[in-house]
Design a protein around this motif. Structure first.
Motif, PDB file in Angstrom:
ATOM      1  N   ALA A 184      67.941  27.738  68.384  1.00 30.51           N
ATOM      2  CA  ALA A 184      67.207  29.011  68.398  1.00 30.51           C
ATOM      3  C   ALA A 184      68.202  30.164  68.483  1.00 30.51           C
ATOM      4  CB  ALA A 184      66.280  29.049  69.605  1.00 30.51           C
ATOM      5  N   ASP A 238      75.928  31.765  69.770  1.00 36.67           N
ATOM      6  CA  ASP A 238      76.104  31.014  68.518  1.00 36.67           C
ATOM      7  C   ASP A 238      77.145  29.916  68.816  1.00 36.67           C
ATOM      8  OD1 ASP A 238      76.954  30.052  66.042  1.00 36.67           O
ATOM      9  OD2 ASP A 238      76.520  31.967  65.052  1.00 36.67           O
ATOM     10  N   ILE A 239      76.644  28.709  68.980  1.00 38.36           N
ATOM     11  CA  ILE A 239      77.528  27.609  69.427  1.00 38.36           C
ATOM     12  C   ILE A 239      78.595  27.300  68.379  1.00 38.36           C
ATOM     13  CG2 ILE A 239      77.594  25.225  70.253  1.00 38.36           C
ATOM     14  CD1 ILE A 239      74.565  25.571  70.931  1.00 38.36           C
ATOM     15  N   LEU A 267      70.944  26.545  56.547  1.00 39.69           N
ATOM     16  CA  LEU A 267      69.628  26.296  55.967  1.00 39.69           C
ATOM     17  C   LEU A 267      69.116  27.635  55.465  1.00 39.69           C
ATOM     18  CD1 LEU A 267      67.207  24.391  55.495  1.00 39.69           C
ATOM     19  CD2 LEU A 267      66.378  25.061  57.736  1.00 39.69           C
TER      20      LEU A 267
HETATM   21  N1  CTP Z   1      74.224  27.451  65.079  1.00 37.19           N
HETATM   22  C1  CTP Z   1      74.684  27.268  66.356  1.00 37.19           C
HETATM   23  N2  CTP Z   1      74.218  28.054  67.360  1.00 37.19           N
HETATM   24  C2  CTP Z   1      73.288  28.984  67.135  1.00 37.19           C
HETATM   25  C3  CTP Z   1      72.779  29.158  65.830  1.00 37.19           C
HETATM   26  C4  CTP Z   1      73.275  28.381  64.809  1.00 37.19           C
HETATM   27  O1  CTP Z   1      75.529  26.410  66.560  1.00 37.19           O
HETATM   28  N3  CTP Z   1      72.836  29.701  68.152  1.00 37.19           N
HETATM   29  C5  CTP Z   1      74.792  26.635  63.998  1.00 37.19           C
HETATM   30  C6  CTP Z   1      73.842  25.675  63.344  1.00 37.19           C
HETATM   31  O2  CTP Z   1      73.859  24.423  64.000  1.00 37.19           O
HETATM   32  C7  CTP Z   1      74.398  25.599  61.924  1.00 37.19           C
HETATM   33  C8  CTP Z   1      74.987  26.967  61.696  1.00 37.19           C
HETATM   34  O3  CTP Z   1      75.205  27.519  62.981  1.00 37.19           O
HETATM   35  O4  CTP Z   1      75.454  24.672  61.844  1.00 37.19           O
HETATM   36  C9  CTP Z   1      74.114  27.882  60.899  1.00 37.19           C
HETATM   37  O5  CTP Z   1      72.816  27.926  61.430  1.00 37.19           O
HETATM   38  P1  CTP Z   1      71.715  28.845  60.774  1.00 37.19           P
HETATM   39  O6  CTP Z   1      70.474  28.802  61.619  1.00 37.19           O
HETATM   40  O7  CTP Z   1      71.582  28.508  59.311  1.00 37.19           O
HETATM   41  O8  CTP Z   1      72.405  30.224  60.841  1.00 37.19           O
HETATM   42  P2  CTP Z   1      72.410  31.378  61.873  1.00 37.19           P
HETATM   43  O9  CTP Z   1      73.807  31.674  62.207  1.00 37.19           O
HETATM   44  O10 CTP Z   1      71.470  31.122  62.983  1.00 37.19           O
HETATM   45  O11 CTP Z   1      71.878  32.553  60.933  1.00 37.19           O
HETATM   46  P3  CTP Z   1      70.398  32.929  60.433  1.00 37.19           P
HETATM   47  O12 CTP Z   1      69.436  32.210  61.347  1.00 37.19           O
HETATM   48  O13 CTP Z   1      70.380  34.389  60.562  1.00 37.19           O
HETATM   49  O14 CTP Z   1      70.321  32.454  59.006  1.00 37.19           O
END
Ligand code: CTP
Length: 400
Positions: A279, A307-308, A327
């Motif tokens: 999330a 953002d991990i 995605l």
């Molecule tokens: N990810 C993560 N930690 C978060 C959000 C995303 O580690 N809080 C990681 C996901 O596991 C994936 C990558 O970042 O490997 C991209 O995730 P995605 O949901 O596509 O991108 P976001 O950075 O969240 O961007 P957005 O939702 O705006 O497309």
């Protein structure tokens, strides 16, 4: 482990040749393709008809077919095989193997073989004990053969001692162990893999979540573990189960808990693959009690999560690889490349919801891998298991 493996089963003149029929049956059952080679003496103990019926191939023994002059190339056989197994191996054949004598097809094939050779001796206890045989065993080992030592027990001579060809089940176990070790290029490597959704609590009975099933991450974990890696699988809520004991599963619920687990395990990881659908926002406060319906509009205030992937990307050492997923529903490639850079990933696996069969809920996925040099590798629609295998294959080249 033996599925699709090409095995030459060499049978020599020993009473234990009767066990070769069962051995062959086991190998075929495991999915191996077996070419049987028999010496003239072996045919006195068991018929080629039995062996050809069980292997589904003609048994070879002579250099030429006397009826039409067809030449059986020992060189081709040696190149074809993934493994040569001589079971039973008589004292006579072992002696010839050591001396480089090649007066039959089995021996010429042995000398030509580029593959590993396993030898399961069978003879009387005194023959096996004799210094000449022991010297031959030693020499064969020096030449690279693996000796499956004979078992101790009752012998055809009526005597009892060491000399009985090892049981077919044990011989097959030896081959299985050999191929499984060979297929473990990730031995000694640790993988950190995130999977599944996260649940962000609103009150004691409600949360913000997403449709991620965890299938992609769980398949990645099984694939890496099957190739010998130790896997730390940090999973959000998922119904899925892990199979391989080399997977250590850490169950978490929220993005914050997933972050903490990743922080803890990243230092010791050689590679991290971020496949979780984390999330991006979480409620600023969690209500202590179940929120009541008031009839008015409800405003939930959300704050960003960590953002991990970006956190690990910023901390990664030169000897670590971090891969992420993107995605996307639109401008897929552009968005994926931006994420790759922003999160300092080594490569990103793009799945676009514009492609049918890709994404969260399905058993299939269609991916494109993009690296830091903007090089792109597109894959067709595959099962998530096959996709996991493609991703791990791709990642191998990054591991020192
Ligand atoms: N990810 C993560 N930690 C978060 C959000 C995303 O580690 N809080 C990681 C996901 O596991 C994936 C990558 O970042 O490997 C991209 O995730 P995605 O949901 O596509 O991108 P976001 O950075 O969240 O961007 P957005 O939702 O705006 O497309």
């Amino acid at each position: 482990m033996l599925k699709g493996k090409k095995i030459i089963l060499g049978i020599t003149g020993s009473i234990a040749a009767y066990k070769s029929a069962y051995l062959l049956r086991l190998l075929v059952k495991e999915g191996a393709e077996v070419q049987v080679l028999m010496t003239k003496a072996a045919k006195e103990f068991i018929t080629p008809v039995t062996m050809s019926a069980l292997s589904g191939r003609p048994v070879l023994g002579e250099f030429f077919e006397s009826k039409d002059g067809t030449w059986h190339s020992h060189v081709d056989l040696g190149l074809w095989a993934d493994l040569m197994l001589i079971a039973p191996a008589s004292a006579n054949t072992m002696g010839k193997m050591v001396s480089g004598i090649c007066d039959n097809l089995l021996l010429t094939t042995y000398l030509s073989a580029k593959c590993p050779v396993f030898v399961a001796p069978a003879m009387d206890l005194d023959m096996y004990k004799h210094p000449a045989t022991q010297d031959n065993v030693k020499k064969l080992k020096e030449y690279g053969a693996v000796i499956i030592e004979p078992a101790t027990g009752e012998l055809a001579s009526g005597l009892s001692g060491k000399g009985r060809m090892e049981d077919p089940e044990v011989i097959v176990d030896n081959l299985r162990a050999f191929f499984s070790e060979k297929n473990k290029p990730l031995k000694g490597k640790t993988f950190l893999i995130t999977a599944g959704p996260t649940y962000e609590k609103i009150d004691p009975v409600r949360f913000i979540g997403n449709y991620s099933s965890g299938k992609m991450g769980f398949n990645l974990a099984e694939e890496a573990a099957s190739r010998g890696a130790e896997v730390i699988l940090v999973s959000g809520p998922s119904q899925l189960k892990t199979i391989n004991p080399a997977i250590k599963r850490i169950d978490v619920e929220s993005a914050e808990e997933m972050k903490e687990a990743c922080e803890k395990y990243f230092k010791s990881a050689n590679a991290a693959v971020m496949s979780a659908a984390v999330a991006d926002y979480t409620p600023e406060t969690v209500a202590d009690n179940k929120m009541k319906r008031t009839g008015d509009e409800l405003m939930l205030k959300l704050k960003p999560t960590t953002d991990i992937a970006a956190m690990l990307g910023s901390r990664k050492r030169d000897d670590q690889v971090v891969a992420g997923f993107a995605l996307e529903t639109n401008d897929a490639r552009k968005n994926a490349v931006e994420k790759l850079k922003k999160k300092n990933l080594d490569f990103i696996v793009l799945n676009s919801l514009e492609d049918e069969g890709a994404g969260f809920m399905s058993d299939t996925n269609k991916i494109t891998i993009i690296d830091r040099e903007n090089k792109t590798k597109e894959f067709p629609l595959k099962t998530k298991q096959e996709v996991a295998s493609d991703i791990i294959d791709y990642l191998l080249s990054y591991l020192k």
